[in-house]
Each structure stands twice: as structure tokens, then as C-alpha cells.
Write a protein that holds these residues in place. Structure first.
Motif, mmCIF file in Angstrom:
data_model
loop_
_atom_site.group_PDB
_atom_site.id
_atom_site.type_symbol
_atom_site.label_atom_id
_atom_site.label_comp_id
_atom_site.label_asym_id
_atom_site.label_seq_id
_atom_site.Cartn_x
_atom_site.Cartn_y
_atom_site.Cartn_z
ATOM 1 N N LYS A 40 13.093 62.253 127.868
ATOM 2 C CA LYS A 40 13.955 63.163 128.635
ATOM 3 C C LYS A 40 14.645 62.454 129.782
ATOM 4 O O LYS A 40 15.647 62.943 130.296
ATOM 5 C CB LYS A 40 13.181 64.399 129.107
ATOM 6 C CG LYS A 40 12.314 64.212 130.312
ATOM 7 C CD LYS A 40 11.788 65.562 130.822
ATOM 8 C CE LYS A 40 10.869 65.349 131.989
ATOM 9 N NZ LYS A 40 10.421 66.549 132.625
ATOM 10 N N GLY B 33 6.757 62.606 137.989
ATOM 11 C CA GLY B 33 7.282 61.372 137.393
ATOM 12 C C GLY B 33 8.807 61.406 137.308
ATOM 13 O O GLY B 33 9.486 60.439 137.661
ATOM 14 N N SER B 34 9.352 62.540 136.877
ATOM 15 C CA SER B 34 10.812 62.656 136.747
ATOM 16 C C SER B 34 11.493 62.690 138.113
ATOM 17 O O SER B 34 12.639 62.266 138.245
ATOM 18 C CB SER B 34 11.169 63.920 135.959
ATOM 19 O OG SER B 34 10.636 63.814 134.658
ATOM 20 N N ARG C 73 7.475 62.100 125.924
ATOM 21 C CA ARG C 73 8.428 63.149 126.300
ATOM 22 C C ARG C 73 9.107 62.807 127.635
ATOM 23 O O ARG C 73 10.316 62.964 127.807
ATOM 24 C CB ARG C 73 7.698 64.502 126.382
ATOM 25 C CG ARG C 73 8.472 65.627 126.982
ATOM 26 C CD ARG C 73 9.545 66.157 126.032
ATOM 27 N NE ARG C 73 10.468 67.013 126.754
ATOM 28 C CZ ARG C 73 11.789 66.902 126.719
ATOM 29 N NH1 ARG C 73 12.372 65.990 125.967
ATOM 30 N NH2 ARG C 73 12.558 67.710 127.410
ATOM 31 N N PRO D 175 4.391 53.516 134.999
ATOM 32 C CA PRO D 175 4.062 54.575 135.960
ATOM 33 C C PRO D 175 2.653 55.138 135.729
ATOM 34 O O PRO D 175 2.207 55.264 134.596
ATOM 35 C CB PRO D 175 5.096 55.655 135.617
ATOM 36 C CG PRO D 175 5.280 55.522 134.128
ATOM 37 C CD PRO D 175 5.004 54.083 133.757
ATOM 38 N N GLY E 293 6.144 67.225 136.873
ATOM 39 C CA GLY E 293 7.523 66.847 137.171
ATOM 40 C C GLY E 293 7.619 65.728 138.195
ATOM 41 O O GLY E 293 8.719 65.259 138.499
ATOM 42 N N LEU F 8 0.372 58.466 137.466
ATOM 43 C CA LEU F 8 0.127 59.518 138.457
ATOM 44 C C LEU F 8 -1.353 59.870 138.455
ATOM 45 O O LEU F 8 -2.019 59.793 137.410
ATOM 46 C CB LEU F 8 0.923 60.777 138.092
ATOM 47 C CG LEU F 8 2.437 60.714 138.310
ATOM 48 C CD1 LEU F 8 3.097 61.940 137.679
ATOM 49 C CD2 LEU F 8 2.786 60.626 139.787
ATOM 50 N N GLY G 65 2.191 65.837 134.592
ATOM 51 C CA GLY G 65 2.798 67.019 133.980
ATOM 52 C C GLY G 65 3.373 67.991 134.994
ATOM 53 O O GLY G 65 3.686 69.129 134.646
ATOM 54 N N ASN H 85 0.508 58.925 123.200
ATOM 55 C CA ASN H 85 0.686 59.421 124.573
ATOM 56 C C ASN H 85 1.898 60.372 124.606
ATOM 57 O O ASN H 85 2.992 60.033 125.071
ATOM 58 C CB ASN H 85 0.878 58.245 125.535
ATOM 59 C CG ASN H 85 0.809 58.659 126.996
ATOM 60 O OD1 ASN H 85 0.819 59.857 127.308
ATOM 61 N ND2 ASN H 85 0.755 57.683 127.887
HETATM 62 C C1 LIG Z 1 3.668 59.443 132.244
HETATM 63 C C2 LIG Z 1 3.766 60.147 133.588
HETATM 64 C C3 LIG Z 1 4.120 59.112 134.677
HETATM 65 C C4 LIG Z 1 4.917 61.158 133.521
HETATM 66 O O1 LIG Z 1 5.048 61.828 134.747
HETATM 67 P P1 LIG Z 1 4.968 63.461 134.743
HETATM 68 O O2 LIG Z 1 5.217 63.912 136.118
HETATM 69 O O3 LIG Z 1 3.700 63.844 134.088
HETATM 70 O O4 LIG Z 1 6.203 63.784 133.785
HETATM 71 P P2 LIG Z 1 7.093 65.085 133.800
HETATM 72 O O5 LIG Z 1 6.248 66.265 134.192
HETATM 73 O O6 LIG Z 1 8.311 64.808 134.568
HETATM 74 O O7 LIG Z 1 7.476 65.186 132.259
HETATM 75 C C5 LIG Z 1 6.491 65.347 131.275
HETATM 76 C C6 LIG Z 1 7.072 66.084 130.085
HETATM 77 O O8 LIG Z 1 6.116 66.068 129.033
HETATM 78 C C7 LIG Z 1 5.804 67.407 128.650
HETATM 79 N N1 LIG Z 1 4.403 67.407 128.262
HETATM 80 C C8 LIG Z 1 3.310 67.596 129.021
HETATM 81 N N2 LIG Z 1 2.201 67.487 128.268
HETATM 82 C C9 LIG Z 1 2.612 67.210 127.021
HETATM 83 C C10 LIG Z 1 1.952 67.002 125.792
HETATM 84 N N3 LIG Z 1 0.614 67.004 125.717
HETATM 85 N N4 LIG Z 1 2.701 66.757 124.696
HETATM 86 C C11 LIG Z 1 4.049 66.716 124.768
HETATM 87 N N5 LIG Z 1 4.733 66.905 125.910
HETATM 88 C C12 LIG Z 1 4.019 67.159 127.010
HETATM 89 C C13 LIG Z 1 6.106 68.238 129.872
HETATM 90 O O9 LIG Z 1 6.295 69.583 129.523
HETATM 91 C C14 LIG Z 1 7.384 67.540 130.357
HETATM 92 O O10 LIG Z 1 8.504 67.843 129.552
HETATM 93 P P3 LIG Z 1 9.549 69.027 129.922
HETATM 94 O O11 LIG Z 1 10.067 68.725 131.286
HETATM 95 O O12 LIG Z 1 10.555 68.952 128.850
HETATM 96 O O13 LIG Z 1 8.750 70.309 129.907
HETATM 97 C C15 LIG Z 1 2.435 60.864 133.970
HETATM 98 O O14 LIG Z 1 2.198 61.940 133.083
HETATM 99 C C16 LIG Z 1 1.223 59.954 133.974
HETATM 100 O O15 LIG Z 1 0.953 59.273 134.951
HETATM 101 N N6 LIG Z 1 0.439 59.952 132.858
HETATM 102 C C17 LIG Z 1 -0.822 59.187 132.772
HETATM 103 C C18 LIG Z 1 -0.579 57.690 132.744
HETATM 104 C C19 LIG Z 1 0.441 57.322 131.697
HETATM 105 O O16 LIG Z 1 0.429 57.803 130.578
HETATM 106 N N7 LIG Z 1 1.343 56.381 132.099
HETATM 107 C C20 LIG Z 1 2.358 55.881 131.188
HETATM 108 C C21 LIG Z 1 1.841 54.724 130.455
HETATM 109 S S1 LIG Z 1 3.070 54.090 129.322
#
Ligand SMILES: CC(C)(COP(=O)(O)OP(=O)(O)OC[C@H]1O[C@@H](n2cnc3c(N)ncnc32)[C@H](O)[C@@H]1OP(=O)(O)O)[C@@H](O)C(=O)NCCC(=O)NCCS
Length: 207
Positions: A174, A136-137, A170, A124, A134, A126, A132, A165
């Protein structure tokens, strides 16, 4: 069972309306040929940090056109998240129905027997502004629905996740992904393998 050709012929099969956290409407749908320009905008907008965490072959129009040209030609299904208010692509969710020999070997060493009958790969990404939030979830249940419709019952991370990462880790934890083990990525990067077994009812094909 759904095939990639079925989806390319009728993308509506996997098109779902969603509401983002701020209640704005969004659509998750298969990438289509007409998306090249908007996909290029999405790729070009990814920050250096996002590109480190989620790597693509390129971040320009040529790279986007390649991804569009691959629709239904190989083993990949790419779903895009489109923010309806801006009409911009704000997420790319990639599935591969093929496994690599190195994936199979690493998982076997951890006692998990991967097969192309049961498993697929998922990655994935974004847009920075949507990470961050929500989103993705929100999208993940629709991805697992697509995987079930394609006849697979487990999802592994495409190329693993970088060990530093924290947000992605996380996110996966989750949402039920289980840690399989550490490995060293192609550029010597500490990475982790994770797997999500899908359980429960297989939804019927939408009519
Ligand atoms: C990975 C990804 C798809 C997740 O989607 P998202 O919408 O960001 O995820 P969510 O918001 O549903 O969940 C993220 C969780 O991490 C937590 N979080 C955010 N920043 C964080 C950090 N620096 N350290 C730890 N946890 C963190 C959030 O609080 C949330 O947890 P919670 O619901 O318990 O509060 C998105 O962040 C993304 O595209 N990241 C960049 C590309 C990437 O890393 N892709 C994956 C490659 S393996």
C-alpha cells in the motif's frame, strides 16, 4: 547531500513530530547514544513473533548498546519512534547505505542493477502494541525524506520480507513497494524481495 556524520552531529536535522492514530504525540528522530537503556526496553519487549518477523543480533542491553555504539561509525542510520506521553521507544526504522553481494546478485537476476550510489536497505520494526495501527505508514514518508536527503533514490527491503508476513506485505504494497521476486532466506525461509523507487521533488534541507 547529507552524511551520517552530519546527522550524528545534529540529530535535529532528521527530527520530526507526528501524531499517532489516537492523536497522541510522537517524535521520529535519529537514535542517539543516550538511548541505550530505552532501546533495550524496546528490544526486550518484542514478542517471539515480532522477533521471528524482524530479527536483531540480540534483545538486551548489550545489543542496544552495540546499536548505539554504531552511530555514525558504519553505514547505518537508525531512526526511532518515541511515544511522547510515555517517553518510550516504540519503533525502530533501520536504513543501511551498504548493499550485500547477495542482494546485488538476486536483484540483477531480476533485471535490476543495484548500486550504492542509488540504493539503500530498509527494515522497520514497531513495538507489538503499535503494529497494525497505521504508525508504519505514518513514519514511511519521513524515512523516504531521509533517504532522499542522503542522496539515494530507491529503497530495498533489508533481508527481504518473510513470505508469510501478511501485514508487512500489505504495508509495503500500500506504500508503493514493488515485488521483485521470491528467494530463500538464510534459514531456508521463503522470502520476497521488494523495492520502492522514490520519485518527485527532493525537499530542501530544513533550516
Ligand atoms: C511491518 C510494520 C512496520 C508495518 O507497520 P504498521 O503500522 O503495522 O502498518 P500499517 O498499519 O500502516 O499497515 C498495515 C496494513 O496491513 C493490514 N493488516 C494488518 N494485519 C494483517 C494481516 N494479518 N494480514 C493482512 N493484512 C493485515 C492492515 O489492515 C493495514 O492495511 P490497510 O491500511 O489497508 O487496512 C509493523 O507491522 C511491524 O513492525 N511488524 C512487525 C515487524 C515486521 O514485520 N517488520 C517488517 C519486517 S520485513
Amino acid at each position: 547531500m547529507l552524511t551520517l556524520t552530519d546527522i550524528a552531529e545534529d540529530p535535529l536535522i532528521l527530527t520530526r513530530g507526528l501524531r499517532l492514530r489516537d492523536a497522541s504525540p510522537a517524535v521520529l528522530r535519529p537514535l542517539v547514544h543516550a538511548d541505550a537503556e530505552r532501546l533495550a526496553d524496546f528490544l526486550a519487549g518484542l514478542s517471539p513473533e515480532s522477533r521471528r518477523l524482524s530479527t536483531f543480533d540480540g534483545y538486551d542491553f548489550a545489543a542496544a548498546r552495540e546499536l548505539c555504539a554504531a552511530i555514525a561509525r558504519y553505514d547505518k542510520l537508525r531512526l526511532v519512534l518515541e511515544d511522547e506521553s510515555s517517553q518510550r521507544i516504540v519503533g525502530l526504522f533501520e536504513l543501511s547505505l551498504a548493499l550485500t553481494a547477495s542482494d546485488i546478485a538476486r536483484y540483477r537476476a531480476a533485471g535490476i542493477h543495484l548500486t550504492e550510489r542509488t540504493d539503500c536497505r530498509f527494515g522497520p520494526t514497531l513495538a507489538d502494541a503499535y503494529q497494525g495501527s497505521g504508525a508504519g505508514s505514518l513514519v514511511l514518508p519521513f524515512v523516504t525524506e531521509a533517504v532522499r536527503l542522503l542522496g539515494r533514490s530507491r529503497i530495498i527491503l533489508w533481508g527481504g520480507v518473510l513470505a508469510d508476513n501478511a501485514r508487512a506485505l500489505r504495508f509495503y504494497e500500500k506504500n508503493g513497494f514493488q515485488l521483485v521476486g521470491p528467494f530463500t532466506g538464510p534459514h531456508g525461509t521463503p522470502s520476497l524481495d521488494m523495492i520502492l523507487p522514490l520519485t518527485g521533488h527532493v525537499p530542501p534541507l530544513p533550516t
